[in-house]
Design a protein around this motif. Structure first.
Motif, mmCIF file in Angstrom:
data_model
loop_
_atom_site.group_PDB
_atom_site.id
_atom_site.type_symbol
_atom_site.label_atom_id
_atom_site.label_comp_id
_atom_site.label_asym_id
_atom_site.label_seq_id
_atom_site.Cartn_x
_atom_site.Cartn_y
_atom_site.Cartn_z
ATOM 1 N N GLU A 85 -6.888 -6.591 -10.180
ATOM 2 C CA GLU A 85 -7.323 -5.876 -8.982
ATOM 3 C C GLU A 85 -8.581 -6.492 -8.377
ATOM 4 O OE1 GLU A 85 -5.665 -1.722 -10.974
ATOM 5 O OE2 GLU A 85 -7.681 -1.761 -10.127
ATOM 6 N N GLY A 144 -1.908 2.614 3.470
ATOM 7 C CA GLY A 144 -1.525 1.731 2.379
ATOM 8 C C GLY A 144 -0.105 1.228 2.513
ATOM 9 N N ILE A 195 -11.432 -0.493 -0.075
ATOM 10 C CA ILE A 195 -10.207 -1.308 -0.024
ATOM 11 C C ILE A 195 -9.891 -1.751 -1.444
ATOM 12 C CG2 ILE A 195 -9.181 -3.520 0.666
ATOM 13 C CD1 ILE A 195 -10.536 -3.282 3.334
ATOM 14 N N VAL A 197 -6.872 -3.933 -3.744
ATOM 15 C CA VAL A 197 -5.658 -4.758 -3.794
ATOM 16 C C VAL A 197 -5.237 -4.857 -5.251
ATOM 17 C CG1 VAL A 197 -4.603 -6.987 -3.290
ATOM 18 C CG2 VAL A 197 -6.403 -6.088 -1.782
ATOM 19 N N GLN A 198 -4.030 -4.440 -5.547
ATOM 20 C CA GLN A 198 -3.499 -4.493 -6.908
ATOM 21 C C GLN A 198 -2.390 -5.536 -6.998
ATOM 22 O OE1 GLN A 198 -2.154 -0.462 -7.583
ATOM 23 N NE2 GLN A 198 -4.170 0.241 -8.269
ATOM 24 N N PHE A 286 -1.807 -2.548 -1.601
ATOM 25 C CA PHE A 286 -3.177 -2.459 -1.113
ATOM 26 C C PHE A 286 -3.380 -1.155 -0.354
ATOM 27 C CE2 PHE A 286 -1.259 -4.213 2.713
ATOM 28 C CZ PHE A 286 -1.980 -3.626 3.746
ATOM 29 N N TYR A 288 -6.425 1.121 2.017
ATOM 30 C CA TYR A 288 -7.715 1.266 2.701
ATOM 31 C C TYR A 288 -7.966 2.742 2.941
ATOM 32 C CZ TYR A 288 -10.984 1.616 6.621
ATOM 33 O OH TYR A 288 -12.029 1.975 7.426
ATOM 34 N N ILE A 303 -6.587 -7.436 5.899
ATOM 35 C CA ILE A 303 -5.897 -7.611 4.616
ATOM 36 C C ILE A 303 -4.517 -8.225 4.821
ATOM 37 C CG2 ILE A 303 -4.972 -6.414 2.600
ATOM 38 C CD1 ILE A 303 -7.989 -6.559 2.634
ATOM 39 N N TYR A 348 -1.291 4.410 -6.533
ATOM 40 C CA TYR A 348 -2.411 3.480 -6.666
ATOM 41 C C TYR A 348 -3.272 3.850 -7.876
ATOM 42 C CZ TYR A 348 -6.377 0.508 -5.627
ATOM 43 O OH TYR A 348 -7.362 -0.450 -5.743
#
Length: 398
Positions: A85, A144, A195, A197-198, A286, A288, A303, A348
């Motif tokens: 992440e 997302g 924010i 991001v995985q 991802f 936000y 992104i 998430y």
């Protein structure tokens, strides 16, 4: 049509099997003990993403032997996954790894082997607990989506060697870090903005390579044997019992050789190159979130733009997976959108497996997730301030 009921027992049986297997899988996932690691980047790693590629190659050793059907069906056993992440919280950037506890030491040792000056700490309180318990609420909103490949898995995206260019001197290589643009987006966040991001990964077996090779053989006009599922075989056997059934005649014609354009030939060469490296089953998610009165949709575009730089028109690219996007459609648009946002936030926070997985090899993974070099000068990117070392031998201890 009068014989439709003949198929019903077989269909119900397979439906019940799928429900029971899902139930046991959920129980297995719930029992996993997770660990969250915080990676602090060295001042100057001095290495290309090739170092991270070696980490992913080593972690592929976590792939267990083929799981027995009884363990998969009755105990829910599955291949465990790890979440890499990159997170921005109010302008500060963090690199995290969320892993099953059993892999924690292995991950730390592999990172230290490639980045000895980095620092890794186990985080007692997960950063997702800083987020509101439910979104959207009266003051905050979220957006997302998950990302998927736009073409078949065996076609590669643009990888880090294609971000490098020779400069003055035979041994000097000018490297453009693909994470530089992401670091800039994360550093521009204001207080209350988030924010995340995985990159969810688990080792893949060789099936994707065989499937890719079969598809390439088909494109080149070579014959390939198509497999049948157990359900298909049972349905075909039931068909034979129905009066008036006729078996379809088999066409034994040899496939004609296809003339490929130069662009398709290059794409096939790139696919063959991708399949020479170890693969992972992956998902990218991802999200936000921020205050409603200060909700910057430009961050969402930023992104999406980060993932556009990995696109190669002749081979592959990333795109948003429409069913995962947090917007609703008419009728009951507002309620549907609210439900999707709540569902996405839970996915998430739990690092749930993606809705649609795809295959990336270790070179592609290292391009997306690696420790950025000194060229990424984001002011809010924490780095190790001083190198730690062992005390000198013979140092007197009072």
């Amino acid at each position: 049509m009068g014989y439709w009921w003949i198929y019903l027992p077989a269909l119900l049986f397979f439906a019940l099997m799928m429900v029971f297997e899902l139930y046991t899988k959920l129980g297995y996932i719930k029992a996993i003990k997770w660990v969250l690691l915080d990676l602090k980047i060295p001042q100057d790693p001095g290495k290309s993403p090739k170092a991270t590629e070696q980490i992913f190659a080593s972690l592929h050793g976590t792939l267990p032997p083929p799981i027995l059907w009884r363990n998969r069906f009755f105990k829910g056993h599955m291949v465990n996954w790890i979440s890499f992440e990159i997170v921005g919280i109010g302008g500060e950037t963090h690199f995290y790894v969320r892993t099953p506890e059993q892999f924690s030491k292995l991950i730390q040792s592999q990172i230290y082997a490639q980045y000895p000056d980095s620092e890794i700490t186990e985080v007692p309180d997960d950063y997702v607990n800083l987020l509101p318990p439910s979104l959207p609420d009266d003051s905050n909103d979220l957006w997302g989506s998950e990302m998927v490949l736009s073409k078949e898995d065996y076609y590669p995206i643009r990888t880090y060697p294609e971000f490098e260019e020779k400069s003055s001197g035979p041994d000097y290589v000018k490297r453009i870090d693909p994470l530089a643009s992401l670091a800039e987006v994360l550093s521009s966040l204001e207080a209350g903005e988030f924010i995340g991001v995985q990159l969810l990964v688990r080792p893949a077996r060789e099936g994707w390579v065989k499937k890719g090779q079969a598809e390439m053989d088909k494109l080149q006009g070579k014959g390939s044997k198509a497999g049948e599922s157990m359900l298909s075989k049972i349905i075909f056997e039931i068909d034979k019992l129905i009066p008036g059934h006729f078996e379809a005649s088999k066409d034994d014609k040899k496939p004609e050789q296809t003339q490929l354009t130069s662009g398709k030939q290059e794409a096939l060469k790139a696919a063959e190159k991708k399949m020479t490296k170890i693969g992972y089953e992956c998902g990218i998610r991802f999200m936000y979130s921020g205050p409603k009165e200060n909700f910057h949709r430009t961050h969402i575009s930023g992104i999406i733009g980060v993932f556009k730089q990995f696109a190669l028109q002749t081979t592959n690219s990333f795109k948003l997976y429409v069913p995962s996007i947090t917007f609703g459609k008419w009728p009951f648009k507002k309620q549907r959108e609210y439900n999707k946002k709540v569902f996405f936030l839970n996915k998430y926070k739990n690092r749930s497996l993606p809705m649609k997985a795809f295959i990336l090899n270790i070179e592609e993974l290292a391009t997306i997730y690696h420790l950025p070099d000194i060229g990424v000068r984001s002011p809010m990117l924490p780095r190790v301030e001083a190198k730690k070392g062992e005390p000198p031998v013979g140092l007197p201890i009072s």
